[in-house]
Motif scaffolding. Sequence first.
Motif, mmCIF file in Angstrom:
data_model
loop_
_atom_site.group_PDB
_atom_site.id
_atom_site.type_symbol
_atom_site.label_atom_id
_atom_site.label_comp_id
_atom_site.label_asym_id
_atom_site.label_seq_id
_atom_site.Cartn_x
_atom_site.Cartn_y
_atom_site.Cartn_z
ATOM 1 N N UNK A 132 -10.675 -47.185 -43.405
ATOM 2 C CA UNK A 132 -9.705 -47.788 -42.488
ATOM 3 C C UNK A 132 -8.328 -47.751 -43.129
ATOM 4 N N UNK A 133 -7.294 -47.655 -42.305
ATOM 5 C CA UNK A 133 -5.937 -47.710 -42.826
ATOM 6 C C UNK A 133 -5.001 -48.282 -41.769
ATOM 7 N N UNK A 134 -3.781 -48.531 -42.192
ATOM 8 C CA UNK A 134 -2.750 -49.037 -41.285
ATOM 9 C C UNK A 134 -1.720 -47.929 -41.095
ATOM 10 N N UNK A 135 -1.445 -47.577 -39.860
ATOM 11 C CA UNK A 135 -0.517 -46.496 -39.572
ATOM 12 C C UNK A 135 0.922 -46.940 -39.841
ATOM 13 N N UNK A 136 1.834 -45.984 -39.797
ATOM 14 C CA UNK A 136 3.254 -46.287 -40.018
ATOM 15 C C UNK A 136 3.799 -47.218 -38.945
ATOM 16 N N UNK A 137 3.133 -47.286 -37.797
ATOM 17 C CA UNK A 137 3.538 -48.200 -36.730
ATOM 18 C C UNK A 137 2.842 -49.555 -36.845
ATOM 19 N N UNK A 138 2.076 -49.733 -37.944
ATOM 20 C CA UNK A 138 1.412 -51.004 -38.176
ATOM 21 C C UNK A 138 0.117 -51.195 -37.416
ATOM 22 N N UNK A 139 -0.440 -50.131 -36.896
ATOM 23 C CA UNK A 139 -1.672 -50.221 -36.127
ATOM 24 C C UNK A 139 -2.873 -49.812 -36.968
ATOM 25 N N UNK A 140 -4.037 -50.427 -36.745
ATOM 26 C CA UNK A 140 -5.234 -50.063 -37.510
ATOM 27 C C UNK A 140 -5.780 -48.715 -37.051
ATOM 28 N N UNK A 141 -6.349 -47.961 -37.994
ATOM 29 C CA UNK A 141 -6.976 -46.673 -37.692
ATOM 30 C C UNK A 141 -8.164 -46.502 -38.620
ATOM 31 N N UNK A 142 -9.051 -45.594 -38.281
ATOM 32 C CA UNK A 142 -10.221 -45.375 -39.133
ATOM 33 C C UNK A 142 -10.753 -43.965 -38.957
#
Length: 212
Positions: free
Chosen positions: A201-211
């Motif tokens: 999991x990570x946090x995108x440059x827009x501050x949104x969660x992704x995986x």
Amino acid sequence: MNIPEKLLGVDIETSEQAQDDKISPITVASTVTSDGEERAWFSHPTDMSIYGMIGKGKDENWSNFSPDGKLAPLMSKETACAMLNYMEEKVKQGYALCAWNGAGFDLKMIGHLADKLELAGKLALGLYDPMYQILTQKGFPVGLKAVQQGLGITQEKSMAGKDAPDAWAKGEFQRVIGYVIGDSQITVKVMLGIAKAEGISWVTQKGKPANA
């Protein structure tokens, strides 16, 4: 990703901004195991056949290694060889190597410096490199800090990576040593976090969660 419990995190610092398509001179590197063995690898300022390392709980440190407190501007071939041999031995002991972009950068640079590309390539084949997995699955790389945030790992970097080359050149050895060891520590924590979460999991440059 089936991640072993015994891990060896690896990280290097170079004398210039990192570029995967360029062989960059190494200044210092680190290895950290999941059970607490921490080492930094660097070279003697006048005798390149002598290499140094510091470790958690060890008497050796960079100032004792060099009476005047100076270290070599660049890592020597001998140090790179010793580090590769150490990693190979750790793998034989059951540790799994892990690094962030290690296949595309760290092991390639160490292999070139040591003139042991075959050994570096052999180690790269068994390397756990989540960034490479994200790149192959998603088509873009993700930074270590973004994955830290996504996994809730709070350890902060002690300095900005872009500042490490100048800091080493200015003789701020302990500062850079602490930074490179910290990066290996974070890498190991991220790997353990991925294993616990059973995914990346990570946090995108827009501050949104992704995986992935």
